[in-house]
Design an enzyme around this catalytic site. Structure first.
Site, PDB file in Angstrom:
ATOM      1  N   ASP A   1     -23.809  -3.248  55.679  1.00  0.00           N
ATOM      2  CA  ASP A   1     -24.213  -4.165  54.612  1.00  0.00           C
ATOM      3  C   ASP A   1     -24.439  -5.584  55.138  1.00  0.00           C
ATOM      4  O   ASP A   1     -25.411  -6.245  54.769  1.00  0.00           O
ATOM      5  CB  ASP A   1     -23.148  -4.186  53.515  1.00  0.00           C
ATOM      6  CG  ASP A   1     -23.499  -5.151  52.394  1.00  0.00           C
ATOM      7  OD1 ASP A   1     -24.638  -5.064  51.884  1.00  0.00           O
ATOM      8  OD2 ASP A   1     -22.665  -5.991  52.019  1.00  0.00           O
TER       9      ASP A   1
ATOM     10  N   ILE B   1      -6.970  11.152  54.484  1.00  0.00           N
ATOM     11  CA  ILE B   1      -8.135  10.667  53.720  1.00  0.00           C
ATOM     12  C   ILE B   1      -8.133   9.142  53.676  1.00  0.00           C
ATOM     13  O   ILE B   1      -9.190   8.501  53.764  1.00  0.00           O
ATOM     14  CB  ILE B   1      -8.118  11.265  52.295  1.00  0.00           C
ATOM     15  CG1 ILE B   1      -8.021  12.803  52.351  1.00  0.00           C
ATOM     16  CG2 ILE B   1      -9.352  10.838  51.512  1.00  0.00           C
ATOM     17  CD1 ILE B   1      -9.129  13.489  53.090  1.00  0.00           C
ATOM     18  N   GLU B   2      -6.948   8.559  53.565  1.00  0.00           N
ATOM     19  CA  GLU B   2      -6.843   7.098  53.564  1.00  0.00           C
ATOM     20  C   GLU B   2      -7.405   6.514  54.861  1.00  0.00           C
ATOM     21  O   GLU B   2      -8.089   5.486  54.852  1.00  0.00           O
ATOM     22  CB  GLU B   2      -5.373   6.687  53.400  1.00  0.00           C
ATOM     23  CG  GLU B   2      -4.831   6.806  51.989  1.00  0.00           C
ATOM     24  CD  GLU B   2      -4.586   8.244  51.517  1.00  0.00           C
ATOM     25  OE1 GLU B   2      -4.701   9.189  52.338  1.00  0.00           O
ATOM     26  OE2 GLU B   2      -4.278   8.426  50.330  1.00  0.00           O
TER      27      GLU B   2
ATOM     28  N   MET C   1      -9.107  14.422  43.968  1.00  0.00           N
ATOM     29  CA  MET C   1      -7.866  15.198  43.969  1.00  0.00           C
ATOM     30  C   MET C   1      -6.775  14.571  44.850  1.00  0.00           C
ATOM     31  O   MET C   1      -5.725  15.169  45.063  1.00  0.00           O
ATOM     32  CB  MET C   1      -8.145  16.640  44.392  1.00  0.00           C
ATOM     33  CG  MET C   1      -9.147  17.368  43.500  1.00  0.00           C
ATOM     34  SD  MET C   1      -8.653  17.416  41.747  1.00  0.00           S
ATOM     35  CE  MET C   1     -10.281  17.260  40.956  1.00  0.00           C
ATOM     36  N   CYS C   2      -7.021  13.374  45.361  1.00  0.00           N
ATOM     37  CA  CYS C   2      -6.021  12.678  46.187  1.00  0.00           C
ATOM     38  C   CYS C   2      -4.879  12.126  45.338  1.00  0.00           C
ATOM     39  O   CYS C   2      -5.105  11.551  44.289  1.00  0.00           O
ATOM     40  CB  CYS C   2      -6.667  11.501  46.926  1.00  0.00           C
ATOM     41  SG  CYS C   2      -7.335  11.968  48.521  1.00  0.00           S
ATOM     42  N   HIS C   3      -3.677  12.271  45.845  1.00  0.00           N
ATOM     43  CA  HIS C   3      -2.516  11.658  45.222  1.00  0.00           C
ATOM     44  C   HIS C   3      -2.461  10.173  45.562  1.00  0.00           C
ATOM     45  O   HIS C   3      -2.859   9.772  46.649  1.00  0.00           O
ATOM     46  CB  HIS C   3      -1.235  12.311  45.759  1.00  0.00           C
ATOM     47  CG  HIS C   3      -1.166  13.776  45.497  1.00  0.00           C
ATOM     48  ND1 HIS C   3      -1.787  14.698  46.306  1.00  0.00           N
ATOM     49  CD2 HIS C   3      -0.567  14.489  44.511  1.00  0.00           C
ATOM     50  CE1 HIS C   3      -1.569  15.920  45.834  1.00  0.00           C
ATOM     51  NE2 HIS C   3      -0.839  15.823  44.744  1.00  0.00           N
TER      52      HIS C   3
END
Lengths: 161, 161, 161, 161, 161, 161
Positions: A128, A113-114, A76-78
């Site tokens: 990793d 969020i970014e 739902m992120c723009h």
């Protein structure tokens, strides 16, 4: 606490929130997170910087690139054209690396969020790159540190006690 | 502990490790992680399932889709055609949701990172869907639980004390 | 020289060539390319390695990641799970950096394009990282060096005179 | 020549340069590049246009699509909503095709890399479509031709002699 | 009709179905679909082939490229390395173009969705290329025509009456 | 009807139309489409919502995420930062689900293709989730319903008779 989970429509299904009429403002978000590892693993990362190869250089490129993919990964992120991403490392000299990401934009919605995705991806890339010698690493303490800009204003993280 | 960070070449620069001659075997990895939130936030997520909209349904789709993007996000990861991804939720009824992801393949290299990325993305999507009411959520305790298959064999996570 | 541009169908339109029945074999491709720049630009890259920041570390991660995106970028390329990617740098100490990429797989079709894309992206990232001080850099001499595996067998590049 | 490689932070690690406060202006960049091939290969491409299938049509779509992926491929590039991309072909009638790409935007930072990536991808797609008949093709002479807009102003490529 | 929607787990949430132990077999799927438009729009597309620019060439490249992105777009689809994609056009000379896509692989699961996505994307690209002159175009009759390979065997579409 | 297929340049090749100087305005597009299925398939989807797993929840997330990928999939589409996406479902209680997607932006060009792609992807995901029990589903009646904003103004779909 506001009253609504804003991401749902009248059919009780998810939607991308309408931000069409929100103001374009400067927005910045800082997020952080940690990875715990064996002491020997951290030593290798330190050495690597000098003579074997730089784990953190790869991890940091991954974090920056991931922050640009946020709207592809988080449903739902723009899409937000980011205007700056910077990632820093700190370690305790023993067994823990702390990652901090600062993300900026001038847009109608924020970049929390970014910043969090940049942190998560940087940490996972460290995992990793070192997993051949230490599969038991632990990613922890990932949270927003601070954000500014937009209607909800300034936010500073306060650890719940 | 093996002796090498395998992701570097003779110029001390990162490479994608050569797995050309490794055996194709069944491989499975299970990873987990948690998100802490306000009690009220968890209540909303619970209600949502019933009458407002299902946060976890969105988060889980995000986690599955992200696991398929692992090789695009984590620089030295090989592309692995996953043969199964399954994500489960558990919560403590108070303030914490635990995510567990199980990933499978039949390939020349393991799927630990795929499982961890599924967990991270699921957690971050929960954050995104609820951030309007709770910006102080904390993502924590993200680690591999278990993996099987391949030369390095069976691994079970043991919490360092 | 064979007789057909194989990428077209009976409507004279492009297609992804049918490789369903080709044999799975070891395949390797090596590609190379160069970027010419001001002497001062190369000096900065050298210094950077030591005290400012490592341009080539970023460029090389970009090259490896791009090789994994080949089938998304080059329309008629098949998706190939690469089993190894390694990129090396050499410079003439004056004004030219040479990039060499080696890509491996065990699959039904070759990895020439993957190796060439790794080279191109590495070179373009060098350009991007240095363009603030040198916009006139020139990317040149990009070609396949050698490939092996598959029905067409061994190929070695011979400069036309 | 300016004094700084701007893509590094105080930890000497790469960052996405902060362009938050740069002015939105019209920006345009033109890049070019060439591919050399056997005379017979160029003849086939010419014929193809008429009766076999149009190599350049595919290559050009690839170039345009790639320019939109620049920020996904080149680690420190900002996402830029492009407002126009146009690619032209010219050939010498013998053995060389020249590609020219013009990219436009109205944004806070320039589109040089977008134009160069469009050129590189167009050239590599030509290689891919023809490699069955000519593996020895050479991509060369890829550079920025001209750019305008932004603080650094007008730039015109001048071949070093 | 089998008894289960297989895409859900014991928590009644979606999962990527476990195909780890399914047999690798030849698989092929053919899908089709149509777009209706003004007669004048189809005339333009016909002319274009000759003197203005080839709408279908672009649409077809888009369809092939999209089929390779299926697992990124359709949440529960497995990544499948396709071994062949071919798209054909037919029109009724009046107002309708029919697209047919044939997709092949040698893998543990089928390529129906890949073929349908190729058709949908080809049709939508035709719409995009012509929308300036005809916004009322209608995409219709999109379905699987035939598939073969795998446990569920041969399927041929039969129009319900 | 306007006079030009605008997507072609003077070489009769496709280009991304130059929208550099178009005005930034509010733009909205609504698209729709349908999927026909066996009555039993629709019953399962209904039940699923209650006790088995929610097909439409997955389909809708897929539709929203796809709309954000429009410029990656449709070759000549501009990247548009969408400011809102909302998808609704309606069914006839027998054998047909209707999807409607509303997409908004404040940008220099419209979002018709974004809305149509959201619809197509939602429908295809329904197909994918149910194909194990019903391979003969039919996607149909996909078209723009209405759009507003921009130079071409308001458009309302009128079924041709």
């Amino acid at each position: 606490m506001t009253d609504q989970l804003t991401h749902f429509n009248d059919q009780k299904r998810a939607k991308m929130v309408d931000v069409t009429d929100k103001a374009v403002t400067h927005r910045v978000a800082i997020a952080t997170g940690q990875i715990h590892m064996h002491q020997e693993t951290l030593s290798r990362i330190h050495e690597g910087k000098i003579k074997k190869g730089d784990v953190l250089a790869v991890a940091q490129v991954a974090g920056i690139m991931a922050s640009k993919q946020t709207s592809s990964l988080i449903p739902m992120c723009h899409l937000i054209p980011l205007t700056g991403v910077d990632i820093h490392f700190k370690d305790n000299g023993i067994d823990t690396i702390t990652v901090k990401a600062k993300v900026k934009t001038k847009h109608v919605t924020g970049v929390e969020i970014e910043a969090l995705l940049a942190v998560q991806t940087t940490l996972l890339t460290i995992y990793d790159m070192c997993k051949a010698i230490d599969r038991g690493m632990l990613i922890t303490n990932v949270h927003l540190v601070e954000k500014d800009g937009g209607k909800s204003g300034h936010f500073v993280y306060r650890k719940e006690v």
